[in-house]
Design an enzyme around this catalytic site. Structure first.
Site, PDB file in Angstrom:
ATOM      1  N   GLY A   1     -16.336 -93.008  22.229  1.00 32.14           N
ATOM      2  CA  GLY A   1     -15.842 -92.848  23.681  1.00 32.14           C
ATOM      3  C   GLY A   1     -14.347 -92.952  23.637  1.00 32.14           C
ATOM      4  N   ASP A   2     -13.816 -93.831  22.832  1.00 31.38           N
ATOM      5  CA  ASP A   2     -12.445 -94.080  22.768  1.00 31.38           C
ATOM      6  C   ASP A   2     -11.793 -92.988  22.276  1.00 31.38           C
ATOM      7  OD1 ASP A   2     -13.180 -96.588  23.546  1.00 31.38           O
ATOM      8  OD2 ASP A   2     -13.263 -97.243  21.384  1.00 31.38           O
TER       9      ASP A   2
END
Length: 301
Positions: free
Chosen positions: A250-251
Site C-alpha cells: 500500500g505504501d
C-alpha cells in the site's frame, strides 16, 4: 520536494521457519532485515522512481542510527529527530505455516521533541508534498496528524494521509490532496458492509464531502479504484504473478501515485504507476525496485 513523516520507524526482523512450535527452541531457515515504517517505505519507493524526498520522524539509540544509515542515499535526505531516551523498535515477523507478528511499542517522545518536528515543518513551501502514513505511537497525542496539517495550513502543499479510522477522519477538515483507505477500512470508518463497486464509490464520495480531494481505494487482488477531485472514477486491475509479500504494498502504491502526479497531470497515469509499484512490492521479498516497476508498467500497457 516530497516530505515523508514516520513517527515510529522500525527495523523489521523477518525469520522464516519450516514450522513454528510454541514453547521450544525453533531454528530458522533464513532471516532478513528491513528498515520499516510507512513513510520510510514511501521514500524508498520514490527513490526507485528517481523522486527526491526528505524523511522526517523520530529515531533513538543504536537501532535508530541503523535505520538512518540504512535508508540514506542520493535520493533520500534523512532529517530525523534523535530522541534522548530509548531505542527505535525492532518488530519480529515470523513466517512459517502461518504468519505471526510481534510489534514493539517504540521509544517515548517528549513534548519538546515533538515541537522540534513541528519547527522542521516550517521549511515546507508552496508546491511541496507531505506524506503522513501509519499509526501514531501511543506516546504521542492523538491529534498529532491534525497538528502537523494545521502547521502547514495556508501554504499550497499537497497533503497525503494514509491512516485509519479517527486518525484519517480527523484529518479531512484540512482537505488532504490524497487519502488511501482500503475496502476493510471503509467498512470500519462507516460501520457498514462494503462489498460492491457501488458501495466503494458511495463511501469514497462521502469522504470527499468531508474534505478529501482524491480518494484512492486499494482492493487487494481486485486492483484499485480512484475517485478524483472532479468526481471522475478511475480503475486499474492487478497483474497475475505469485504474491510473495504484502507488507509495504500500500505504501508503494502511494509512492507511485505521488510520482505519477509529479511527472504528469494525469490521474489515469498516476493510478497506473501506483498500481505497478504496489504490485512490484507484492511480487518481491522487499520493496519495489526500478526494474520490476518498469516491467509491470509495460504489462499494464
Amino acid at each position: 520536494m516530497v516530505y515523508t513523516v514516520t513517527l515510529n520507524p522500525s527495523i523489521d526482523y523477518i525469520v522464516r521457519l519450516d514450522k513454528f512450535v510454541n514453547g521450544i527452541t525453533n531454528r530458522t531457515t533464513s532471516e532478513e532485515y528491513y528498515f520499516g515504517g510507512k513513510g520510510i517505505n514511501v521514500s524508498c519507493v520514490l527513490a526507485e522512481l528517481d523522486i527526491d524526498s526528505t524523511a522526517f520522524g523520530f529515531t533513538a539509540g543504536f537501532t535508530g542510527e541503523a535505520i538512518e544509515n540504512g535508508i540514506r542515499n542520493d535520493r533520500i535526505f534523512t532529517d530525523f529527530i534523535r530522541l534522548r531516551n530509548g531505542v527505535s523498535r525492532v518488530n519480529v515477523k515470523i513466517k512459517a505455516e502461518a504468519e505471526t507478528e510481534i510489534n514493539a511499542q517504540g521509544p517515548h517522545v517528549e513534548d519538546n521533541e515533538l515541537e522540534e518536528l513541528m519547527k522542521k515543518l516550517d521549511r515546507l513551501k508552496d508546491g511541496d508534498t507531505i506524506v503522513l502514513a501509519g499509526s501514531i505511537p501511543n506516546t504521542l497525542p492523538d491529534d498529532t496528524y491534525e497538528r502537523i496539517l494545521e502547521r502547514v495550513e495556508g501554504k499550497r502543499i499537497r497533503a497525503v494521509v494514509d491512516a485509519t479510522r479517527k486518525l484519517l477522519l480527523n484529518s479531512l477538515k484540512y482537505k488532504p490532496f490524497l487519502i488511501k483507505p482500503n475496502k476493510q477500512e471503509l467498512s470500519e470508518i462507516f460501520s457498514a458492509e462494503v462489498n460492491t463497486r457501488e458501495d466503494i464509490v458511495s463511501y469514497a464520495l462521502k469522504l470527499q464531502e468531508l474534505g478529501a480531494q482524491n480518494v484512492l481505494v486499494s482492493l487487494g487482488g481486485k486492483g484499485a479504484l480512484l475517485v478524483d477531485e472532479f468526481g471522475k472514477q478511475h480503475t486499474c486491475g492487478v497483474l497475475k504473478e505469485k504474491v510473495i509479500n504484502t507488507v509495504g504494498s500500500g505504501d508503494s502504491m502511494v509512492a507511485g501515485f505521488i510520482a505519477g502526479c509529479e511527472r504528469k497531470n494525469d490521474y489515469d497515469y498516476a493510478l497506473k504507476l501506483g498500481t505497478a509499484c504496489g504490485n512490484a512490492t507484492a511480487f518481491l521479498n522487499g520493496l519495489a525496485t526500478k526494474e520490476k516497476i518498469a516491467e509491470l508498467m509495460e504489462q499494464l500497457g
